[in-house]
Scaffold this motif. Structure first.
Motif, mmCIF file in Angstrom:
data_model
loop_
_atom_site.group_PDB
_atom_site.id
_atom_site.type_symbol
_atom_site.label_atom_id
_atom_site.label_comp_id
_atom_site.label_asym_id
_atom_site.label_seq_id
_atom_site.Cartn_x
_atom_site.Cartn_y
_atom_site.Cartn_z
ATOM 1 N N ALA A 78 53.860 53.944 10.112
ATOM 2 C CA ALA A 78 52.779 54.893 9.803
ATOM 3 C C ALA A 78 51.497 54.400 10.452
ATOM 4 O O ALA A 78 51.378 53.225 10.817
ATOM 5 C CB ALA A 78 52.598 54.965 8.289
ATOM 6 N N THR A 79 50.527 55.299 10.567
ATOM 7 C CA THR A 79 49.184 54.899 11.012
ATOM 8 C C THR A 79 48.252 55.034 9.809
ATOM 9 O O THR A 79 48.709 55.084 8.680
ATOM 10 C CB THR A 79 48.720 55.797 12.171
ATOM 11 O OG1 THR A 79 48.804 57.142 11.713
ATOM 12 C CG2 THR A 79 49.586 55.607 13.393
ATOM 13 N N GLY A 80 46.944 55.118 10.070
ATOM 14 C CA GLY A 80 45.994 55.237 8.954
ATOM 15 C C GLY A 80 45.586 53.861 8.462
ATOM 16 O O GLY A 80 46.013 52.827 9.001
ATOM 17 N N SER A 81 44.769 53.850 7.412
ATOM 18 C CA SER A 81 44.219 52.568 6.960
ATOM 19 C C SER A 81 45.247 51.756 6.151
ATOM 20 O O SER A 81 45.177 50.530 6.106
ATOM 21 C CB SER A 81 42.965 52.802 6.121
ATOM 22 O OG SER A 81 43.302 53.608 5.014
ATOM 23 N N SER A 82 46.205 52.435 5.524
ATOM 24 C CA SER A 82 47.085 51.718 4.590
ATOM 25 C C SER A 82 47.905 50.590 5.221
ATOM 26 O O SER A 82 47.998 49.513 4.646
ATOM 27 C CB SER A 82 48.003 52.698 3.861
ATOM 28 O OG SER A 82 47.239 53.715 3.268
ATOM 29 N N LEU A 109 55.839 58.022 12.457
ATOM 30 C CA LEU A 109 55.984 59.224 11.649
ATOM 31 C C LEU A 109 55.437 60.470 12.317
ATOM 32 O O LEU A 109 56.009 61.544 12.201
ATOM 33 C CB LEU A 109 55.169 59.056 10.357
ATOM 34 C CG LEU A 109 55.753 58.250 9.225
ATOM 35 C CD1 LEU A 109 54.662 57.905 8.234
ATOM 36 C CD2 LEU A 109 56.841 59.064 8.539
ATOM 37 N N ASP A 110 54.290 60.314 12.994
ATOM 38 C CA ASP A 110 53.590 61.537 13.382
ATOM 39 C C ASP A 110 52.582 61.307 14.501
ATOM 40 O O ASP A 110 52.289 60.165 14.880
ATOM 41 C CB ASP A 110 52.884 62.145 12.161
ATOM 42 C CG ASP A 110 52.226 61.095 11.276
ATOM 43 O OD1 ASP A 110 51.935 59.996 11.784
ATOM 44 O OD2 ASP A 110 52.015 61.349 10.090
ATOM 45 N N TYR A 123 47.598 58.509 17.867
ATOM 46 C CA TYR A 123 48.330 57.484 17.142
ATOM 47 C C TYR A 123 48.997 56.506 18.114
ATOM 48 O O TYR A 123 49.322 55.382 17.743
ATOM 49 C CB TYR A 123 49.328 58.126 16.183
ATOM 50 C CG TYR A 123 48.676 58.702 14.931
ATOM 51 C CD1 TYR A 123 47.359 58.367 14.586
ATOM 52 C CD2 TYR A 123 49.359 59.557 14.091
ATOM 53 C CE1 TYR A 123 46.765 58.873 13.445
ATOM 54 C CE2 TYR A 123 48.765 60.070 12.935
ATOM 55 C CZ TYR A 123 47.467 59.721 12.624
ATOM 56 O OH TYR A 123 46.874 60.199 11.487
ATOM 57 N N GLY A 177 52.151 55.791 4.167
ATOM 58 C CA GLY A 177 50.903 55.919 3.403
ATOM 59 C C GLY A 177 51.018 57.230 2.636
ATOM 60 O O GLY A 177 52.011 57.950 2.756
ATOM 61 N N ILE A 178 50.012 57.542 1.869
ATOM 62 C CA ILE A 178 50.022 58.829 1.155
ATOM 63 C C ILE A 178 48.650 59.469 1.319
ATOM 64 O O ILE A 178 47.623 58.800 1.173
ATOM 65 C CB ILE A 178 50.398 58.645 -0.338
ATOM 66 C CG1 ILE A 178 50.417 59.989 -1.075
ATOM 67 C CG2 ILE A 178 49.480 57.675 -1.048
ATOM 68 C CD1 ILE A 178 51.007 59.916 -2.491
ATOM 69 N N GLY A 179 48.643 60.748 1.654
ATOM 70 C CA GLY A 179 47.359 61.438 1.790
ATOM 71 C C GLY A 179 46.897 61.934 0.433
ATOM 72 O O GLY A 179 47.685 61.981 -0.518
ATOM 73 N N HIS A 183 50.639 64.154 0.904
ATOM 74 C CA HIS A 183 51.521 64.182 2.078
ATOM 75 C C HIS A 183 52.085 62.802 2.382
ATOM 76 O O HIS A 183 51.457 61.779 2.120
ATOM 77 C CB HIS A 183 50.815 64.788 3.302
ATOM 78 C CG HIS A 183 49.719 63.973 3.916
ATOM 79 N ND1 HIS A 183 48.591 64.533 4.474
ATOM 80 C CD2 HIS A 183 49.576 62.632 4.101
ATOM 81 C CE1 HIS A 183 47.825 63.582 4.961
ATOM 82 N NE2 HIS A 183 48.390 62.419 4.739
ATOM 83 N N ILE A 184 53.306 62.814 2.918
ATOM 84 C CA ILE A 184 53.884 61.614 3.540
ATOM 85 C C ILE A 184 54.180 62.027 4.972
ATOM 86 O O ILE A 184 54.658 63.135 5.207
ATOM 87 C CB ILE A 184 55.148 61.110 2.801
ATOM 88 C CG1 ILE A 184 56.078 62.267 2.441
ATOM 89 C CG2 ILE A 184 54.753 60.323 1.554
ATOM 90 C CD1 ILE A 184 57.385 61.835 1.794
ATOM 91 N N GLY A 185 53.913 61.161 5.937
ATOM 92 C CA GLY A 185 53.842 61.655 7.303
ATOM 93 C C GLY A 185 52.777 62.739 7.252
ATOM 94 O O GLY A 185 51.794 62.625 6.512
ATOM 95 N N LYS A 247 42.882 56.979 -4.109
ATOM 96 C CA LYS A 247 44.304 57.341 -4.089
ATOM 97 C C LYS A 247 44.879 57.412 -5.509
ATOM 98 O O LYS A 247 46.044 57.755 -5.688
ATOM 99 C CB LYS A 247 45.093 56.309 -3.276
ATOM 100 C CG LYS A 247 44.738 56.248 -1.787
ATOM 101 C CD LYS A 247 45.312 57.423 -1.033
ATOM 102 C CE LYS A 247 44.831 57.494 0.411
ATOM 103 N NZ LYS A 247 45.537 56.614 1.300
HETATM 104 C C1 F6R Z 1 49.914 58.402 9.164
HETATM 105 C C2 F6R Z 1 50.443 59.354 8.197
HETATM 106 C C3 F6R Z 1 49.693 59.753 6.975
HETATM 107 C C4 F6R Z 1 48.897 58.615 6.326
HETATM 108 C C5 F6R Z 1 48.139 59.126 5.108
HETATM 109 C C6 F6R Z 1 47.293 58.045 4.471
HETATM 110 O O1 F6R Z 1 50.835 58.125 10.165
HETATM 111 O O2 F6R Z 1 51.500 59.836 8.398
HETATM 112 O O3 F6R Z 1 50.618 60.262 6.046
HETATM 113 O O4 F6R Z 1 49.773 57.590 5.978
HETATM 114 O O5 F6R Z 1 47.301 60.175 5.480
HETATM 115 O O6 F6R Z 1 46.293 57.636 5.340
HETATM 116 P P1 F6R Z 1 45.394 56.326 5.024
HETATM 117 O O7 F6R Z 1 46.336 55.189 5.020
HETATM 118 O O8 F6R Z 1 44.424 56.254 6.160
HETATM 119 O O9 F6R Z 1 44.774 56.569 3.700
#
Ligand code: F6R
Length: 663
Positions: A78-82, A109-110, A123, A177-179, A183-185, A247
């Motif tokens: 995954a990307t993002g901060s997590s 993932l995306d 990404y 991670g989780i939005g 969302h996942i991905g 979160k």
């Molecule tokens: C990233 C992805 C997203 C993030 C999610 C959490 O590849 O698929 O699902 O994991 O948006 O983002 P952060 O970690 O930045 O809070």
């Protein structure tokens, strides 16, 4: 302080023989767990860094095991901060402990759509920056959805992506991670359980959350290519990560709520080998943390009793002193009154505790009995440093207290930790550049060097494309704009210029919107100021919900600096008070000092916030809140006062709240 903030110096005192893994949260307040509301396994950590290190080490172990078996391993990334700190640790393991990635295949993932791979927002760029550029993974083993595929070829491409995962034997370990949408991905609410890799539309909340990274919501793509829910669910092992208070509510829904496509992460409840790794802040809404008395038998101490009684009062919509035995019984708190005291005694104890947090003397009341006051009476004149992560956090979060401290004669210093330059609009920067040019013209100043710099900045701004990073000349001007505003606000609060310190911490200047790590030079700047002022009081932003991470890094730097000066004599007399940033307030049971503001004081605080003109009307990074900063501050301060009133304490117009930090 009873906050959830942790940092390295606190660990030793918090650890216990029951905590074999460093950083693992041990819930001491729960003596015996009778039931769980959690529908998938959850590990709670005190510190996301240690959690990430632990997860990275599990991944490293799996990689090495496969190497011994002469097999490859497939990771879903995954990307993002997590996951950032996991990647950091994997890189460290590669560089320092010889972990090789020659047998690793990765599937991301995306990817945003459309997206060029060399864009700083892609990404592809993110993954190379954080991981691939620093390890020995064969390039052909890296799969990331291609944001340049034409719409005509999209379906075929997505099938190909799925087929590649299958061809490599499926994903062994999937990081997620989780939005805030759940969302996942990029499987947003409404995604089907059997969805596969495909093109999707991004939810409005997801786009808003990404706005800071893209320098404005208008630059965030509307679509993305993402693995589907079923693609993710086929992974053999899944780690879902979440750090931070923002979160907490979605984690509760995903973990304790029903399985629904409205919260795609809830599908993970069906996975046979999933583990949720979260920190205490992200766990804040889970039943075992928020209301442990509903989950089992508690080890009651004063803090937990306070938390329970405040919860009960709001639950029953009654002031504390009117709560009865029946209220306690009906809301599952019978063991508290059976084991401890009557509701009458508990009510009085908690009422007094809250009463004693209220003071109009944030620097202590001279010549008064301070037994039940939050601050010491002596010395009557205190040296104070207010640390402000951005140039306006001081007045937004504690403007009323700032004004009082100065009015009550304390020796107040304010230290602006970062320049805050990324939050200035281009049109404001251009305005000042043109002003300087015209001013130089008017005075017939010929200096070519000056003009060259100004022209360069002007030309850049006029041609700047959406989302481009500013050149240093422009960032500097933007920093100066904020510096001027901070100075105006601090002067309005009564400070002379020699008490106003601009630290311009290098980590902020080196980073873009994504921040770099704290380094030695950042910490040293704070140590120098502490040693110079030798404060009796330090105020700092104890913010866990800051969406850009700057507050958290600034706090980390302060904690590390305090750890270095802790053996100096003056430090024995130094109390540290944490305020919250613009995003959230302390929970009531964590407040140690509540400073009431009269309507006139609130008005004055608003004037101080107004000095930050570049942040008015429409700040660049408002977060997920459309209100202006002064409105948020007032609503929040009024809300705190109102909550005290509802609990049966005196009625005030507004209140600023602080939690005392005790290492
Ligand atoms: C990233 C992805 C997203 C993030 C999610 C959490 O590849 O698929 O699902 O994991 O948006 O983002 P952060 O970690 O930045 O809070």
């Amino acid at each position: 302080m009873k906050s959830t903030i942790t940092h390295p110096p606190m660990r030793a005192s918090r650890g216990s023989r029951k905590d074999p893994i460093p950083g693992l949260y041990h819930q001491r307040e729960l003596k015996y767990q009778l039931k769980t509301y959690e529908k998938m396994p959850v590990t709670i950590w005190e510190d996301s860094r240690l959690a990430s290190r632990h997860i990275a080490q599990s991944i490293a172990l799996a990689i090495r095991q496969r190497q011994q078996e002469n097999e490859k391993i497939v990771l879903g990334l995954a990307t993002g901060s997590s996951p950032v700190k996991i990647y950091e640790e994997l890189v460290r393991l590669h560089k320092e402990e010889g972990l090789s990635f020659y047998n690793v295949v990765t599937f991301n993932l995306d990817e945003y759509y459309p997206m060029e791979p060399d864009s700083v927002h892609s990404y592809v760029y993110f993954m190379h920056e954080h991981l691939f550029n620093h390890i020995d993974i064969p390039k052909e083993n890296i799969y990331i959805p291609d944001g340049t595929i034409s719409l005509d070829d999209m379906d075929e491409y997505c099938e190909w992506y799925e087929a590649q995962i299958e061809a490599h034997g499926g994903i062994d370990i999937q990081i997620l991670g989780i939005g805030r949408t759940g969302h996942i991905g990029f499987n947003e609410p409404g995604s089907w359980e059997d969805s596969r890799t495909r093109l999707v539309k991004l939810d409005a909340i997801t786009r808003r959350d990404a706005a800071a990274d893209f320098g404005g919501i208008e630059n965030v793509p509307y679509r993305a290519i993402t693995m589907g829910v079923s693609t993710i669910m086929r992974a053999r092992t899944i780690y879902l990560l979440a750090w931070g208070e923002h979160k907490a509510s979605i984690i509760k829904e995903a973990v304790e709520g029903p399985i629904t496509e409205q919260v795609p992460a809830s599908f993970l409840q069906k996975h046979p080998n999933v583990r949720v790794h979260i920190d205490l802040a992200a766990a804040g809404e889970l039943s075992r943390i928020k209301t442990p008395w509903k989950v089992g038998i508690c080890s009651w101490d004063d803090d937990l009793i306070c938390k329970a009684v405040i919860w009960l009062a709001f639950q029953r919509k009654k002031p504390i002193l009117k709560l009865t035995d029946e209220d306690y019984m009906e809301e599952g708190l019978s063991d508290l009154i059976v084991d401890h005291a009557s509701s009458y005694d508990i009510n009085i104890m908690i009422f007094n505790r809250l009463q004693h947090t209220i003071t109009g003397w944030p620097g202590g009341k001279p010549n008064a009995d301070d037994t039940h006051r939050p601050e010491r009476a002596k010395p009557a004149v205190k040296r104070v440093i207010i640390f402000s992560p951005h140039p306006d956090d001081d007045v937004i979060s504690m403007g009323g207290t700032f004004l009082r401290l100065v009015e009550q004669g304390h020796d107040v210093h304010v230290a602006y930790q970062t320049s805050g330059n990324i939050a200035v609009h281009d049109h404001d920067a251009l305005k000042y550049i043109e002003l300087m040019q015209e001013w130089l013209d008017h005075h017939g100043v010929e200096d070519q060097e000056w003009r060259k710099i100004l022209r360069k900045a002007e030309r850049f701004l006029r041609r700047k494309d959406r989302g481009d990073m500013d050149i240093p000349e422009v960032r500097y001007i933007k920093g100066l704009i904020r510096r001027g505003e901070a100075r105006a606000a601090a002067r309005f609060c009564g400070l002379s210029d020699d008490k106003i310190h601009f630290l311009d911490m290098p980590f902020y200047e080196k980073g873009g919107i994504k921040k770099m790590n704290i380094e030695e030079e950042d910490i040293q700047l704070i140590v120098d100021l502490l040693e110079k002022v030798k404060p009796h009081q330090v105020f700092a932003a104890g913010d866990l919900a800051d969406p850009h991470g700057t507050h958290r890094l600034c706090l980390d730097a302060i904690f590390q600096a305090l750890d270095r000066v802790k053996d100096q004599k003056w430090y024995k007399d130094c109390w540290v008070w944490l305020y919250r940033g613009a995003w959230a307030e302390w929970p009531l049971h964590e407040i140690d000092m509540a400073v009431p503001l009269s309507p006139t004081e609130l008005q004055k605080k608003r004037m101080a916030i107004f000095r930050h003109q570049s942040q008015k009307d429409r700040p660049l990074f408002p977060g997920n809140d459309e209100r202006e900063f002064w409105q948020r501050a007032e609503d929040r301060n009024r809300d705190t006062a109102n909550k005290y009133r509802l609990l049966g304490l005196a009625e005030y117009e507004a209140m600023e709240a602080f939690s005392r930090w005790k290492p």
